[in-house]
Design a protein around this motif. Structure first.
Motif, PDB file in Angstrom:
ATOM      1  N   THR A 239      12.572   6.183 -10.859  1.00 51.63           N
ATOM      2  CA  THR A 239      12.478   7.613 -11.136  1.00 51.63           C
ATOM      3  C   THR A 239      12.596   7.934 -12.619  1.00 51.63           C
ATOM      4  OG1 THR A 239      14.857   7.772 -10.679  1.00 51.63           O
ATOM      5  CG2 THR A 239      13.360   8.268  -8.878  1.00 51.63           C
ATOM      6  N   GLU A 240      13.108   6.983 -13.418  1.00 52.77           N
ATOM      7  CA  GLU A 240      13.237   7.181 -14.851  1.00 52.77           C
ATOM      8  C   GLU A 240      11.933   6.906 -15.592  1.00 52.77           C
ATOM      9  OE1 GLU A 240      16.382   4.679 -16.127  1.00 52.77           O
ATOM     10  OE2 GLU A 240      17.852   5.467 -14.690  1.00 52.77           O
ATOM     11  N   LEU A 241      10.987   6.358 -14.927  1.00 51.14           N
ATOM     12  CA  LEU A 241       9.712   6.018 -15.561  1.00 51.14           C
ATOM     13  C   LEU A 241       8.696   7.135 -15.375  1.00 51.14           C
ATOM     14  CD1 LEU A 241       9.521   2.301 -14.419  1.00 51.14           C
ATOM     15  CD2 LEU A 241      10.436   3.189 -16.570  1.00 51.14           C
ATOM     16  N   ILE A 242       7.575   6.938 -15.958  1.00 55.12           N
ATOM     17  CA  ILE A 242       6.505   7.944 -15.927  1.00 55.12           C
ATOM     18  C   ILE A 242       5.889   8.004 -14.538  1.00 55.12           C
ATOM     19  CG2 ILE A 242       6.060   7.672 -18.387  1.00 55.12           C
ATOM     20  CD1 ILE A 242       3.711   5.884 -17.703  1.00 55.12           C
ATOM     21  N   SER A 243       5.017   8.947 -14.315  1.00 54.04           N
ATOM     22  CA  SER A 243       4.441   9.173 -12.997  1.00 54.04           C
ATOM     23  C   SER A 243       3.669   7.959 -12.478  1.00 54.04           C
ATOM     24  CB  SER A 243       3.502  10.386 -13.063  1.00 54.04           C
ATOM     25  OG  SER A 243       2.474  10.167 -14.029  1.00 54.04           O
ATOM     26  N   LEU A 244       3.101   7.152 -13.417  1.00 55.69           N
ATOM     27  CA  LEU A 244       2.409   5.965 -12.962  1.00 55.69           C
ATOM     28  C   LEU A 244       3.369   4.984 -12.314  1.00 55.69           C
ATOM     29  CD1 LEU A 244      -0.124   4.217 -12.763  1.00 55.69           C
ATOM     30  CD2 LEU A 244       0.364   3.379 -15.082  1.00 55.69           C
ATOM     31  N   ILE A 245       4.550   4.822 -12.922  1.00 61.16           N
ATOM     32  CA  ILE A 245       5.555   3.935 -12.340  1.00 61.16           C
ATOM     33  C   ILE A 245       6.034   4.489 -11.003  1.00 61.16           C
ATOM     34  CG2 ILE A 245       7.844   2.959 -12.681  1.00 61.16           C
ATOM     35  CD1 ILE A 245       7.334   2.927 -15.658  1.00 61.16           C
ATOM     36  N   LYS A 246       6.142   5.808 -10.913  1.00 65.53           N
ATOM     37  CA  LYS A 246       6.551   6.416  -9.651  1.00 65.53           C
ATOM     38  C   LYS A 246       5.563   6.088  -8.540  1.00 65.53           C
ATOM     39  CE  LYS A 246       7.656  10.841  -7.493  1.00 65.53           C
ATOM     40  NZ  LYS A 246       7.776  12.309  -7.699  1.00 65.53           N
ATOM     41  N   GLN A 247       4.282   6.123  -8.875  1.00 65.79           N
ATOM     42  CA  GLN A 247       3.271   5.789  -7.884  1.00 65.79           C
ATOM     43  C   GLN A 247       3.396   4.329  -7.446  1.00 65.79           C
ATOM     44  OE1 GLN A 247      -0.714   6.352  -9.307  1.00 65.79           O
ATOM     45  NE2 GLN A 247      -1.657   5.364  -7.521  1.00 65.79           N
ATOM     46  N   LYS A 248       3.604   3.425  -8.432  1.00 64.76           N
ATOM     47  CA  LYS A 248       3.759   2.015  -8.095  1.00 64.76           C
ATOM     48  C   LYS A 248       5.048   1.760  -7.302  1.00 64.76           C
ATOM     49  CE  LYS A 248       0.032   0.485 -10.021  1.00 64.76           C
ATOM     50  NZ  LYS A 248      -1.052  -0.123  -9.207  1.00 64.76           N
ATOM     51  N   THR A 249       6.059   2.564  -7.568  1.00 70.54           N
ATOM     52  CA  THR A 249       7.320   2.408  -6.822  1.00 70.54           C
ATOM     53  C   THR A 249       7.120   2.708  -5.344  1.00 70.54           C
ATOM     54  OG1 THR A 249       8.609   3.025  -8.759  1.00 70.54           O
ATOM     55  CG2 THR A 249       9.702   3.226  -6.633  1.00 70.54           C
ATOM     56  N   GLU A 250       6.353   3.743  -5.061  1.00 75.29           N
ATOM     57  CA  GLU A 250       6.081   4.064  -3.662  1.00 75.29           C
ATOM     58  C   GLU A 250       5.314   2.925  -2.977  1.00 75.29           C
ATOM     59  OE1 GLU A 250       5.806   8.917  -4.347  1.00 75.29           O
ATOM     60  OE2 GLU A 250       3.989   7.719  -4.037  1.00 75.29           O
ATOM     61  N   ASP A 251       4.388   2.315  -3.731  1.00 72.34           N
ATOM     62  CA  ASP A 251       3.688   1.160  -3.176  1.00 72.34           C
ATOM     63  C   ASP A 251       4.660   0.017  -2.903  1.00 72.34           C
ATOM     64  OD1 ASP A 251       1.358   2.590  -3.433  1.00 72.34           O
ATOM     65  OD2 ASP A 251       0.775   1.652  -5.340  1.00 72.34           O
ATOM     66  N   MET A 252       5.590  -0.174  -3.837  1.00 71.61           N
ATOM     67  CA  MET A 252       6.567  -1.258  -3.668  1.00 71.61           C
ATOM     68  C   MET A 252       7.466  -1.028  -2.456  1.00 71.61           C
ATOM     69  SD  MET A 252       7.839  -4.072  -4.532  1.00 71.61           S
ATOM     70  CE  MET A 252       6.726  -4.265  -5.918  1.00 71.61           C
ATOM     71  N   GLU A 253       7.876   0.220  -2.256  1.00 73.66           N
ATOM     72  CA  GLU A 253       8.734   0.518  -1.118  1.00 73.66           C
ATOM     73  C   GLU A 253       8.045   0.180   0.198  1.00 73.66           C
ATOM     74  OE1 GLU A 253      10.075   4.532  -0.903  1.00 73.66           O
ATOM     75  OE2 GLU A 253      11.263   4.196   0.898  1.00 73.66           O
ATOM     76  N   ARG A 254       6.792   0.538   0.277  1.00 80.16           N
ATOM     77  CA  ARG A 254       6.051   0.225   1.505  1.00 80.16           C
ATOM     78  C   ARG A 254       5.913  -1.284   1.705  1.00 80.16           C
ATOM     79  NH1 ARG A 254       3.010   4.843  -0.143  1.00 80.16           N
ATOM     80  NH2 ARG A 254       1.556   3.486  -1.262  1.00 80.16           N
ATOM     81  N   GLN A 255       5.696  -1.994   0.585  1.00 79.05           N
ATOM     82  CA  GLN A 255       5.532  -3.443   0.685  1.00 79.05           C
ATOM     83  C   GLN A 255       6.833  -4.121   1.130  1.00 79.05           C
ATOM     84  OE1 GLN A 255       4.148  -5.220  -2.920  1.00 79.05           O
ATOM     85  NE2 GLN A 255       3.755  -7.215  -1.990  1.00 79.05           N
ATOM     86  N   ILE A 256       7.950  -3.639   0.571  1.00 82.22           N
ATOM     87  CA  ILE A 256       9.250  -4.212   0.966  1.00 82.22           C
ATOM     88  C   ILE A 256       9.525  -3.942   2.439  1.00 82.22           C
ATOM     89  CG2 ILE A 256      11.752  -4.021   0.639  1.00 82.22           C
ATOM     90  CD1 ILE A 256      11.227  -3.498  -2.309  1.00 82.22           C
ATOM     91  N   ARG A 257       9.289  -2.707   2.856  1.00 81.58           N
ATOM     92  CA  ARG A 257       9.544  -2.371   4.253  1.00 81.58           C
ATOM     93  C   ARG A 257       8.671  -3.208   5.192  1.00 81.58           C
ATOM     94  NH1 ARG A 257      14.436  -0.310   4.564  1.00 81.58           N
ATOM     95  NH2 ARG A 257      14.682   1.722   3.544  1.00 81.58           N
ATOM     96  N   ARG A 258       7.423  -3.392   4.791  1.00 87.37           N
ATOM     97  CA  ARG A 258       6.537  -4.187   5.633  1.00 87.37           C
ATOM     98  C   ARG A 258       7.020  -5.628   5.736  1.00 87.37           C
ATOM     99  NH1 ARG A 258       2.303  -2.967   3.306  1.00 87.37           N
ATOM    100  NH2 ARG A 258       2.107  -4.718   1.870  1.00 87.37           N
ATOM    101  N   GLN A 259       7.407  -6.201   4.567  1.00 85.74           N
ATOM    102  CA  GLN A 259       7.890  -7.578   4.598  1.00 85.74           C
ATOM    103  C   GLN A 259       9.234  -7.686   5.296  1.00 85.74           C
ATOM    104  OE1 GLN A 259       5.909  -9.883   3.685  1.00 85.74           O
ATOM    105  NE2 GLN A 259       7.267 -11.571   4.195  1.00 85.74           N
TER     106      GLN A 259
END
Length: 566
Positions: free
Chosen positions: A260-280
């Motif tokens: 959340t401390e990063l720019i909006s691009l990092i926020k978008q990638k964070t959401e992708d990461m959350e989904r990937q972690i949950r899936r794994q």
């Protein structure tokens, strides 16, 4: 007079209420039993002193006293003169009949071994407390007494009440079967031993019971050891599941907080990461959960077997022990998870570390670093059963597969009990079947694969395709070929090269050339492994993927004279 009549009416009412209560509350058996014959009252009568007897019993007793000119009560010894004239006590007779009906209904509602009736009780059948293997009779406590008091009866073998005593009698000679023929594995009588079983290995039934019970004791110890091993596996798996979920939760929380401390691009990638972690997380935890369910199911089976063996180890009825211990004990192999030697399991922890480091990096390196983060998520290590490595270990999971005639291509011929398949030039005239492969020279196994299993394919010719597939795979068109869809995984061997294909994605593989290919599947763990088999299995390729449908073995051929060996 009015007061007297009122008093009489009240007394009658009181008597009526008293009798009503007796019919509602089941009386003590002694109170409705004759003290002479010790059975339920038949034609009950009441003598002047108030005691109750069967009509015939008290009459026979008084017949013996005719010379004394006085008649006594067998219980209180009160004498009567002249001989009383007796009438049936109608109310007591009705009460006894109601009791008989109630007992019959209760016995019908619970036909278990506790309701084996006494064979000697003449009227109301009391519950047997023991059965005698010599007399072939079941006795209540009262009629069993001679077996405790009379010396010849003391040598008889008493067991828990059984309604199947006639199973111990030879149907041919009508003699008690006290011997056991080890040659034919059956109980026999002494006449059988000198007749059709002459020359056989014959021992006493009691000796065989003792021997079989020793074997049961050995099996019981094995089951108990298995229970202990599975209990340990269960504890380790429960802890593993909790650690995976806790680690995943921690990784998600820290990743979101720092991102959340990063720019909006990092926020978008964070959401992708959350989904990937949950899936794994679901994949990894799901593997452990599926295995945990299997361990719990095996524990239930083993506990049930343990109880049966404990009961069997304590019985003295050699018919029961010989009948129930003839089948060999089959015990599941426990997974021995605690002995697995693997590298430390990092789970999701590197995700948080990588994200923390990325926070301080330059924004133009974001895309490159994100790929590194993704690789740490998919490389979660979990505690799973050790995969077999030696021929002996593979033999524990070996299965005998048959091919399904309803799926075989018309360019194939099945033989040797549907365990061999040959590719032919001429199209066969097989009856139409919706499950038959029409566009590919392929066939599926008759039954689905379950749990952990291993089989081998032996082939000849120039090429073979060894596959696993869902039964819902297409039967027509190019998409029906193994490996060109999402419903099949296949290892091709052709032109001295191995190729693994799934969803049309091919991967060239290296491995020793062999005319035998082994396949190991752990369906619950989502594991598929191919081996080249000579003296020992050599790994060719390993696949980790969740299997979402029942899985079948598959075989495809390129040339003539190819076959499935086992």
């Amino acid at each position: 007079m009015l007061c007297s009549r009122s008093s009489t009416l009240l007394s009658s009412s009181s008597i009526f209420l008293s009798f009503s209560l007796i019919t509602l509350v089941k009386p003590d058996l002694e109170k409705v039993s004759c003290s002479i014959c010790l059975d339920l009252l038949k034609d009950p009568v009441t003598v002047p002193c108030g005691h109750n007897y069967c009509m015939n019993c008290i009459q026979r007793h008084w017949d013996t006293e005719d010379g004394k000119k006085s008649y006594s009560c067998p219980q209180c010894r009160q004498t009567f003169r002249p001989r009383p004239v007796l009438q049936t006590n109608a109310m007591l007779a009705d009460l006894v009949e109601d009791m008989k009906k109630t007992d019959v209904q209760a016995a019908a509602a619970d036909p278990g071994p506790d309701n084996v009736p006494c064979d000697l009780c003449s009227d109301r059948k009391r519950k047997a407390s023991k059965s005698c293997l010599q007399c072939l009779v079941s006795y209540c406590d009262q009629h069993l007494q001679p077996h405790h008091d009379v010396p010849p009866f003391k040598r008889h073998k008493l067991v828990e009440p059984s309604s199947n005593l006639q199973e111990n009698v030879c149907s041919r000679h009508d003699e008690l079967m006290k011997m056991f023929c080890r040659t034919d594995q059956q109980l026999i009588c002494y006449l059988c031993s000198v007749d059709e079983h002459r020359g056989h290995d014959i021992v006493s039934a009691e000796a065989e019971r003792i021997q079989k019970q020793k074997e049961v004791g050995t099996n019981l110890r094995k089951v108990q050891q298995k229970i202990e091993a599975f209990e340990k596996d269960k504890e380790l798996l429960q802890k593993e599941e909790a650690d995976i979920n806790a680690s995943a939760h921690k990784a998600v929380t820290e990743t979101v907080k720092m991102s959340t401390e990063l720019i909006s691009l990092i926020k978008q990638k964070t959401e992708d990461m959350e989904r990937q972690i949950r899936r794994q997380q679901r994949i990894a935890a799901g593997r452990v959960r599926r295995l945990l369910n299997e361990v719990e199911q095996q524990l239930k089976t083993l506990r049930r077997t343990n109880i049966e063996l404990e009961l069997l180890s304590q019985t003295h009825n050699y018919n029961d022990i010989l009948k129930n211990s003839s089948q060999p004990l089959r015990l599941p192999e426990h997974f021995n998870i605690s002995s697995r030697n693997v590298r430390p399991r990092h789970r999701f922890d590197p995700v948080s570390t990588a994200v923390s480091r990325l926070r301080d990096e330059l924004k133009d390196e974001l895309i490159t670093e994100w790929k590194k983060i993704s690789s740490t998520v998919t490389d979660v290590d979990v505690l799973l059963p050790q995969n077999p490595k030696t021929s002996e270990e593979f033999s524990h999971y070996s299965v005998q597969l048959s091919l399904d005639p309803n799926t075989v291509s018309s360019r194939m011929i099945l033989s040797e009990g549907n365990q061999k398949v040959t590719c032919v030039r001429e199209e066969q005239l097989y009856p139409p079947q919706p499950g038959r492969f029409m566009s590919s020279v392929q066939v599926l196994s008759l039954t689905p694969l379950s749990g952990r299993c291993y089989w081998e394919v032996e082939w000849s010719g120039q090429g073979v395709s060894v596959a696993v597939a869902y039964k819902t795979i297409s039967r027509t068109g190019d998409r029906s070929r193994f490996g060109v869809n999402l419903k099949s995984w296949v290892l091709h061997y052709n032109n001295n090269m191995y190729t693994f294909t799934h969803n049309s994605q091919k991967k060239q593989l290296s491995g020793p050339q062999s005319s035998r290919i082994g396949v190991f599947v752990d369906r619950r763990a989502g594991l598929l492994i191919f081996y080249s088999v000579s003296d020992t299995p050599t790994l060719i390729h390993r696949v980790h993927t969740p299997f979402t449908e029942p899985l079948y073995a598959g075989l495809g051929l390129f040339r003539l004279h190819d076959y499935l060996d086992r």
